[in-house]
Write a protein that holds these residues in place. Structure first.
Motif, PDB file in Angstrom:
ATOM      1  N   VAL A 270       2.291   8.694  25.141  1.00 59.18           N
ATOM      2  CA  VAL A 270       2.693   7.786  24.068  1.00 59.18           C
ATOM      3  C   VAL A 270       3.486   8.548  23.005  1.00 59.18           C
ATOM      4  O   VAL A 270       4.532   8.090  22.533  1.00 59.18           O
ATOM      5  CB  VAL A 270       1.448   7.113  23.445  1.00 59.18           C
ATOM      6  CG1 VAL A 270       1.802   6.437  22.125  1.00 59.18           C
ATOM      7  CG2 VAL A 270       0.854   6.080  24.410  1.00 59.18           C
ATOM      8  N   ALA A 271       2.990   9.714  22.622  1.00 64.01           N
ATOM      9  CA  ALA A 271       3.662  10.504  21.580  1.00 64.01           C
ATOM     10  C   ALA A 271       5.044  10.953  22.023  1.00 64.01           C
ATOM     11  O   ALA A 271       5.949  11.098  21.191  1.00 64.01           O
ATOM     12  CB  ALA A 271       2.805  11.715  21.220  1.00 64.01           C
ATOM     13  N   ALA A 272       5.231  11.176  23.321  1.00 65.32           N
ATOM     14  CA  ALA A 272       6.542  11.603  23.823  1.00 65.32           C
ATOM     15  C   ALA A 272       7.596  10.524  23.623  1.00 65.32           C
ATOM     16  O   ALA A 272       8.791  10.813  23.563  1.00 65.32           O
ATOM     17  CB  ALA A 272       6.437  11.969  25.303  1.00 65.32           C
ATOM     18  N   ARG A 273       7.159   9.275  23.499  1.00 66.44           N
ATOM     19  CA  ARG A 273       8.086   8.160  23.308  1.00 66.44           C
ATOM     20  C   ARG A 273       8.588   8.084  21.868  1.00 66.44           C
ATOM     21  O   ARG A 273       9.671   7.561  21.612  1.00 66.44           O
ATOM     22  CB  ARG A 273       7.383   6.858  23.700  1.00 66.44           C
ATOM     23  CG  ARG A 273       8.257   5.620  23.678  1.00 66.44           C
ATOM     24  CD  ARG A 273       7.402   4.368  23.853  1.00 66.44           C
ATOM     25  NE  ARG A 273       6.752   4.327  25.148  1.00 66.44           N
ATOM     26  CZ  ARG A 273       5.700   3.567  25.428  1.00 66.44           C
ATOM     27  NH1 ARG A 273       5.155   2.821  24.485  1.00 66.44           N
ATOM     28  NH2 ARG A 273       5.173   3.574  26.624  1.00 66.44           N
ATOM     29  N   GLY A 274       7.791   8.580  20.914  1.00 70.39           N
ATOM     30  CA  GLY A 274       8.164   8.500  19.507  1.00 70.39           C
ATOM     31  C   GLY A 274       6.925   8.356  18.653  1.00 70.39           C
ATOM     32  O   GLY A 274       5.802   8.274  19.177  1.00 70.39           O
ATOM     33  N   PRO A 275       7.062   8.341  17.328  1.00 70.32           N
ATOM     34  CA  PRO A 275       5.893   8.307  16.451  1.00 70.32           C
ATOM     35  C   PRO A 275       5.005   7.092  16.715  1.00 70.32           C
ATOM     36  O   PRO A 275       5.489   5.969  16.852  1.00 70.32           O
ATOM     37  CB  PRO A 275       6.485   8.283  15.040  1.00 70.32           C
ATOM     38  CG  PRO A 275       7.913   7.900  15.209  1.00 70.32           C
ATOM     39  CD  PRO A 275       8.319   8.337  16.574  1.00 70.32           C
ATOM     40  N   ALA A 276       3.693   7.334  16.799  1.00 71.27           N
ATOM     41  CA  ALA A 276       2.751   6.277  17.173  1.00 71.27           C
ATOM     42  C   ALA A 276       1.478   6.404  16.358  1.00 71.27           C
ATOM     43  O   ALA A 276       1.093   7.499  15.925  1.00 71.27           O
ATOM     44  CB  ALA A 276       2.428   6.358  18.664  1.00 71.27           C
TER      45      ALA A 276
END
Length: 413
Positions: A270-276
């Motif tokens: 999830v974090a690899a996709r962008g800020p979460a």
């Protein structure tokens, strides 16, 4: 002392959280000390809304089945299905009955209307397909991964056929028998078929990795990310079932450790996709070891937060939550010498505490640990203050919904 503690308190809002952190984290984790309370989920929803509008966050990940969460993500991004269907089919642990979760999904769908894909909000479950009574069959994840690879990779490279998987998996109720949770002999996790499936799952994941350059050009990023999720889930479930069949003293340590490892891998994706924003029990998100007692014996393991923090460093932020009262659960006003008791004396109904600063303030007079009369609530361990970036304190919780299968610990710190 009261004045010193008050000096550490702020309004609970995204801007105040960000001021406690060295930089905007790629993954901001908000913990809760109990499940099934909409007051805490309403607070989470408002914080997420502010993070979206003020800080550019685009994903929320919650402690729910990662495979079921795909149903919610499809709805909020493209409108697939109806809200009622999504609340019934997209959440595990009974979370779909929560009015606050329903409002979160409704708001995310409304936000995404008419926005380009790059600006849409995303939803993720980051728990494995696990309940407190057992684990799901690996069929869904394993066959979905095989189907993806069979579409895009040469058939000769596949380690098996779909029919072979179906034969080895057998009936799903062999995997989901709740008796296996307390009786290892009832688990199929160490059968010859399960052992063969673990090897095949490993080969399928290796094939997915080996064909990455081709898959990047042939398929969408969403499809590749889902295939990776299928692979993580299949291998994690097969490992979990293996240890359900184990009879050694390490059995429970392995089970809780595998669950948090699955959580950590999902959170990193999830974090690899962008800020979460991630939301789960404090015990899953804290930077220190988690502990609980099972059958009178202590069990220790590294939490998902500890595993993710070791990878992300300062790009991981953790804000815990502590509570004053849950009177409908028999949790009354906290003793004045506990951490919750000191915070309960503050005038605010809820506030955000600078946790490291408070830990320093209390260093010479450490508060006593609070003992909860209800097994479903885990008080904040004062020794965890210094390793938390912030602490949300909510003075009183009114009664709200009751989930059908809450995965609450017996004793967790």
């Amino acid at each position: 002392m009261a004045t010193d503690i008050k000096d550490t308190a702020h309004t609970v809002e995204a801007a105040a959280v960000m001021r406690l952190l060295p930089a905007r984290p790629r993954l901001l984790a908000l913990g809760e000390p109990t499940h099934g309370e909409d007051t805490l989920l309403d607070l989470r929803n408002e914080l997420f809304r502010q993070l979206v509008e003020e800080e550019g966050y685009r994903t929320i990940a919650i402690e729910s089945d990662c495979m079921m969460g795909l149903v919610v993500d499809d709805y909020v991004t493209t409108g697939t299905g109806s809200l009622d269907e999504v609340m019934e089919q997209g959440f595990s642990h009974g979370w779909g009955a929560s009015a606050a979760n329903r409002e979160l999904v409704r708001w995310m769908r409304a936000y995404n209307e008419d926005r380009p894909a790059s600006e849409r909000l995303r939803f993720a479950g980051f728990d494995g397909p696990l309940e407190i009574t057992g684990a799901a069959s690996p069929r869904q994840a394993l066959t979905a991964l095989h189907d993806y690879l069979a579409t895009w990779v040469e058939a000769a490279l596949l380690p098996c056929t779909r029919e072979t998987l179906d034969r080895l998996l057998g009936a799903d109720d062999r995997w989901t028998d709740p008796a296996a949770m307390t009786d290892p002999a009832q688990s199929v996790g160490q059968s010859a078929e399960a052992g063969r499936l673990r090897l095949l799952a490993d080969d399928l994941v290796a094939l997915l990795d080996a064909r990455t350059p081709h898959l990047i050009t042939a398929t969408s990023r969403d499809d590749r990310e889902r295939a990776s999720l299928y692979g993580r889930t299949a291998t994690g479930l097969l490992r979990y079932h293996h240890w359900m069949a184990d009879t050694s003293p390490a059995r429970m340590t392995w089970l809780v450790g595998v669950r948090d490892q699955m959580m950590a891998h999902n959170l990193l994706a999830v974090a690899a996709r962008g800020p979460a924003l991630a939301h789960a029990h404090n015990g899953h998100l804290q930077r220190q070891k988690s502990t609980m007692r099972m059958g009178g014996a202590p069990v220790e393991w590294w939490s998902a937060g500890a595993l993710v923090s070791s990878r992300l460093g300062e790009e991981y932020g953790f804000v815990a939550t502590a509570l004053g009262t849950i009177r409908h659960r028999g949790v009354d006003s906290p003793p004045s010498d506990t951490l919750e008791g000191l915070l309960y004396a503050l005038p605010e109904d809820r506030c955000l505490i600078d946790a490291p600063r408070l830990a320093t303030t209390l260093a010479d007079t450490p508060p006593a640990p609070r003992v909860s009369p209800w097994f479903g609530y885990s008080p904040m361990d004062p020794v965890h203050l210094a390793d938390s970036d912030g602490l949300v304190f909510v003075k009183d919780l009114p009664q709200s919904w009751t989930p059908s299968a809450v995965p609450t610990p017996r004793t967790r710190t």
